[in-house]
Design a protein around this motif. Structure first.
Motif, PDB file in Angstrom:
ATOM      1  N   THR A 192       0.764  -1.179  -0.068  1.00  0.00           N
ATOM      2  CA  THR A 192      -0.125   0.057   0.086  1.00  0.00           C
ATOM      3  C   THR A 192       0.849   1.255   0.120  1.00  0.00           C
ATOM      4  O   THR A 192       0.643   2.249  -0.611  1.00  0.00           O
ATOM      5  N   THR A 193       1.948   1.331   0.846  1.00  0.00           N
ATOM      6  CA  THR A 193       2.883   2.364   0.947  1.00  0.00           C
ATOM      7  C   THR A 193       3.489   2.441  -0.302  1.00  0.00           C
ATOM      8  O   THR A 193       3.642   3.616  -0.808  1.00  0.00           O
ATOM      9  N   SER A 194       3.970   1.375  -0.950  1.00  0.00           N
ATOM     10  CA  SER A 194       4.710   1.789  -2.239  1.00  0.00           C
ATOM     11  C   SER A 194       3.902   2.172  -3.291  1.00  0.00           C
ATOM     12  O   SER A 194       4.386   2.979  -4.293  1.00  0.00           O
ATOM     13  N   ALA A 195       2.510   1.791  -3.490  1.00  0.00           N
ATOM     14  CA  ALA A 195       1.779   2.165  -4.679  1.00  0.00           C
ATOM     15  C   ALA A 195       1.542   3.511  -4.285  1.00  0.00           C
ATOM     16  O   ALA A 195       1.375   4.340  -5.350  1.00  0.00           O
ATOM     17  N   LEU A 196       1.189   3.958  -3.254  1.00  0.00           N
ATOM     18  CA  LEU A 196       1.174   5.741  -2.904  1.00  0.00           C
ATOM     19  C   LEU A 196       2.208   6.410  -3.167  1.00  0.00           C
ATOM     20  O   LEU A 196       1.959   7.481  -3.842  1.00  0.00           O
ATOM     21  N   ILE A 197       3.339   5.828  -2.804  1.00  0.00           N
ATOM     22  CA  ILE A 197       4.488   6.583  -3.207  1.00  0.00           C
ATOM     23  C   ILE A 197       4.906   6.695  -4.803  1.00  0.00           C
ATOM     24  O   ILE A 197       5.103   7.904  -5.493  1.00  0.00           O
ATOM     25  N   ALA A 198       4.499   5.615  -5.480  1.00  0.00           N
ATOM     26  CA  ALA A 198       4.782   5.487  -7.002  1.00  0.00           C
ATOM     27  C   ALA A 198       3.586   6.628  -7.641  1.00  0.00           C
ATOM     28  O   ALA A 198       4.010   7.222  -8.569  1.00  0.00           O
ATOM     29  N   GLN A 199       2.534   6.435  -6.887  1.00  0.00           N
ATOM     30  CA  GLN A 199       1.431   7.291  -7.764  1.00  0.00           C
ATOM     31  C   GLN A 199       1.580   8.646  -7.205  1.00  0.00           C
ATOM     32  O   GLN A 199       1.520   9.651  -8.190  1.00  0.00           O
ATOM     33  N   ARG A 200       2.231   9.209  -6.058  1.00  0.00           N
ATOM     34  CA  ARG A 200       2.485  10.366  -5.822  1.00  0.00           C
ATOM     35  C   ARG A 200       3.467  10.945  -6.822  1.00  0.00           C
ATOM     36  O   ARG A 200       3.555  12.155  -6.964  1.00  0.00           O
ATOM     37  N   ILE A 201       4.550  10.335  -6.931  1.00  0.00           N
ATOM     38  CA  ILE A 201       5.603  10.875  -7.832  1.00  0.00           C
ATOM     39  C   ILE A 201       5.572  10.418  -9.206  1.00  0.00           C
ATOM     40  O   ILE A 201       6.515  10.902 -10.113  1.00  0.00           O
ATOM     41  N   ARG A 226      17.541   4.179 -15.984  1.00  0.00           N
ATOM     42  CA  ARG A 226      18.624   4.654 -17.313  1.00  0.00           C
ATOM     43  C   ARG A 226      17.393   5.599 -18.194  1.00  0.00           C
ATOM     44  O   ARG A 226      18.005   6.195 -19.082  1.00  0.00           O
ATOM     45  N   LEU A 227      16.177   5.372 -18.286  1.00  0.00           N
ATOM     46  CA  LEU A 227      15.248   6.074 -18.902  1.00  0.00           C
ATOM     47  C   LEU A 227      14.882   7.346 -18.419  1.00  0.00           C
ATOM     48  O   LEU A 227      13.854   8.052 -19.016  1.00  0.00           O
ATOM     49  N   GLY A 228      15.367   7.667 -17.106  1.00  0.00           N
ATOM     50  CA  GLY A 228      14.920   8.825 -16.524  1.00  0.00           C
ATOM     51  C   GLY A 228      13.485   8.780 -15.783  1.00  0.00           C
ATOM     52  O   GLY A 228      13.075   9.611 -15.302  1.00  0.00           O
ATOM     53  N   ILE A 229      13.477   7.184 -15.463  1.00  0.00           N
ATOM     54  CA  ILE A 229      11.815   7.108 -14.654  1.00  0.00           C
ATOM     55  C   ILE A 229      12.519   6.711 -13.337  1.00  0.00           C
ATOM     56  O   ILE A 229      13.307   5.855 -12.995  1.00  0.00           O
ATOM     57  N   SER A 230      11.781   7.152 -12.352  1.00  0.00           N
ATOM     58  CA  SER A 230      11.886   6.958 -10.757  1.00  0.00           C
ATOM     59  C   SER A 230      11.319   5.595 -10.594  1.00  0.00           C
ATOM     60  O   SER A 230      10.390   5.181 -11.318  1.00  0.00           O
ATOM     61  N   VAL A 231      11.661   4.844  -9.528  1.00  0.00           N
ATOM     62  CA  VAL A 231      11.174   3.471  -9.387  1.00  0.00           C
ATOM     63  C   VAL A 231      10.930   3.429  -7.800  1.00  0.00           C
ATOM     64  O   VAL A 231      11.700   3.887  -7.052  1.00  0.00           O
ATOM     65  N   VAL A 232       9.956   2.545  -7.495  1.00  0.00           N
ATOM     66  CA  VAL A 232       9.631   2.171  -6.222  1.00  0.00           C
ATOM     67  C   VAL A 232       9.611   0.707  -6.115  1.00  0.00           C
ATOM     68  O   VAL A 232       8.703  -0.177  -7.123  1.00  0.00           O
ATOM     69  N   LEU A 233      10.482   0.150  -5.296  1.00  0.00           N
ATOM     70  CA  LEU A 233      10.656  -1.423  -5.321  1.00  0.00           C
ATOM     71  C   LEU A 233       9.863  -1.890  -4.023  1.00  0.00           C
ATOM     72  O   LEU A 233       9.879  -1.449  -2.935  1.00  0.00           O
ATOM     73  N   ASP A 234       8.962  -2.792  -4.230  1.00  0.00           N
ATOM     74  CA  ASP A 234       8.223  -3.428  -3.019  1.00  0.00           C
ATOM     75  C   ASP A 234       8.449  -4.640  -2.697  1.00  0.00           C
ATOM     76  O   ASP A 234       8.388  -5.501  -3.469  1.00  0.00           O
ATOM     77  N   ALA A 235       9.437  -4.918  -1.862  1.00  0.00           N
ATOM     78  CA  ALA A 235      10.220  -6.183  -1.403  1.00  0.00           C
ATOM     79  C   ALA A 235      10.553  -6.058  -0.091  1.00  0.00           C
ATOM     80  O   ALA A 235      11.190  -4.985   0.304  1.00  0.00           O
ATOM     81  N   PRO A 236      10.465  -7.157   0.695  1.00  0.00           N
ATOM     82  CA  PRO A 236      11.097  -7.295   2.054  1.00  0.00           C
ATOM     83  C   PRO A 236      12.810  -6.997   2.051  1.00  0.00           C
ATOM     84  O   PRO A 236      13.239  -6.153   3.067  1.00  0.00           O
ATOM     85  N   PHE A 237      13.472  -7.512   1.376  1.00  0.00           N
ATOM     86  CA  PHE A 237      14.967  -7.383   1.432  1.00  0.00           C
ATOM     87  C   PHE A 237      15.809  -7.664   2.502  1.00  0.00           C
ATOM     88  O   PHE A 237      16.799  -7.512   2.828  1.00  0.00           O
ATOM     89  N   VAL A 238      14.840  -8.283   3.473  1.00  0.00           N
ATOM     90  CA  VAL A 238      15.510  -8.608   4.879  1.00  0.00           C
ATOM     91  C   VAL A 238      16.935  -9.336   4.846  1.00  0.00           C
ATOM     92  O   VAL A 238      17.706  -8.767   5.769  1.00  0.00           O
ATOM     93  N   ARG A 239      17.138 -10.304   4.028  1.00  0.00           N
ATOM     94  CA  ARG A 239      18.325 -11.065   3.809  1.00  0.00           C
ATOM     95  C   ARG A 239      19.561 -10.159   3.759  1.00  0.00           C
ATOM     96  O   ARG A 239      20.624 -10.460   4.073  1.00  0.00           O
ATOM     97  N   TYR A 240      19.241  -9.004   3.029  1.00  0.00           N
ATOM     98  CA  TYR A 240      20.553  -8.215   2.592  1.00  0.00           C
ATOM     99  C   TYR A 240      20.770  -7.159   3.614  1.00  0.00           C
ATOM    100  O   TYR A 240      21.627  -6.504   3.216  1.00  0.00           O
ATOM    101  N   PHE A 241      20.109  -7.016   4.489  1.00  0.00           N
ATOM    102  CA  PHE A 241      20.093  -5.932   5.441  1.00  0.00           C
ATOM    103  C   PHE A 241      21.525  -5.760   6.007  1.00  0.00           C
ATOM    104  O   PHE A 241      22.227  -4.676   6.121  1.00  0.00           O
TER     105      PHE A 241
END
Length: 192
Positions: A18-27, A83-98
């Motif tokens: 939900t948070t990711s989608a809102l950020i992507a929509q906002r920007i 590289r195309l000049g498009i901002s990105v929002v990644l929605d994933a836990p990433f915990v293992r890589y912390f």
């Protein structure tokens, strides 16, 4: 305008999507959800390896082979957009890589991110009761282990500290019912 790369992280049920989608929509950014990108492939790989397609948390094959492929794919797609000049929002836990302090720095090189792309890590948090309720209500088979081993799962998520360098870190408490757009705006636009 500088492109932005948001990493929206947090435990299952914290409200990352939900948070990711809102950020992507906002920007006006590309929204890239690990589940949308990888679930069908992940399930096929797990079944082909003779393991339960819904088991991730306690599946050695997933943890040692499939998971790294999922995340490398997300980071590569992010690079394609940046590289195309498009901002990105990644929605994933990433915990293992912390624990890997240089994770973002290595990813930027490996996936050819533009050097001027701003990296922002949004730590989505929520209280344990709210998270457990959300996980239970969403009804994903892959969450069975989390619910069956709640204390272990919750302790693991609460002790995982993201040590990534090379990004601005912001925190967003999503314990309330529904995401506060104003609070989210303040969290992602307020400088450190």
């Amino acid at each position: 305008m500088t492109t932005k790369l948001f990493f929206v992280i947090g435990p299952a049920g914290s409200g990352k999507s939900t948070t990711s989608a809102l950020i992507a929509q906002r920007i006006g950014a590309a929204y890239i959800d690990k589940d949308s990108v990888a679930t069908a492939f992940t399930e096929a790989l797990l079944e082909a390896a003779g393991t339960d397609k819904n088991e991730r948390d306690n599946n050695e094959y997933y943890q040692s082979v499939v998971m790294d492929l999922e995340y490398a794919t997300l980071l590569r797609i992010a690079g394609d957009n940046l590289r195309l000049g498009i901002s990105v929002v990644l929605d994933a836990p990433f915990v293992r890589y912390f624990p890997e302090a240089d994770y973002l720095e290595r990813a930027a090189v490996d996936h050819d991110w533009p050097p001027d792309a701003e990296r922002i890590v949004v730590h989505v948090t929520a209280d344990g009761n709210r998270v457990r309720t959300r996980i239970s209500h969403r009804g994903y088979e892959r969450d069975a282990w989390k619910l069956d081993h709640w204390d272990e799962f919750w302790t693991r998520t609460q002790t995982a500290e993201c040590c990534w360098r090379g990004a601005r870190h912001v925190f967003f408490d999503n314990s309330a019912e529904g995401v506060s757009r104003d609070a989210l705006d303040r969290a992602i636009t307020t400088p450190d």
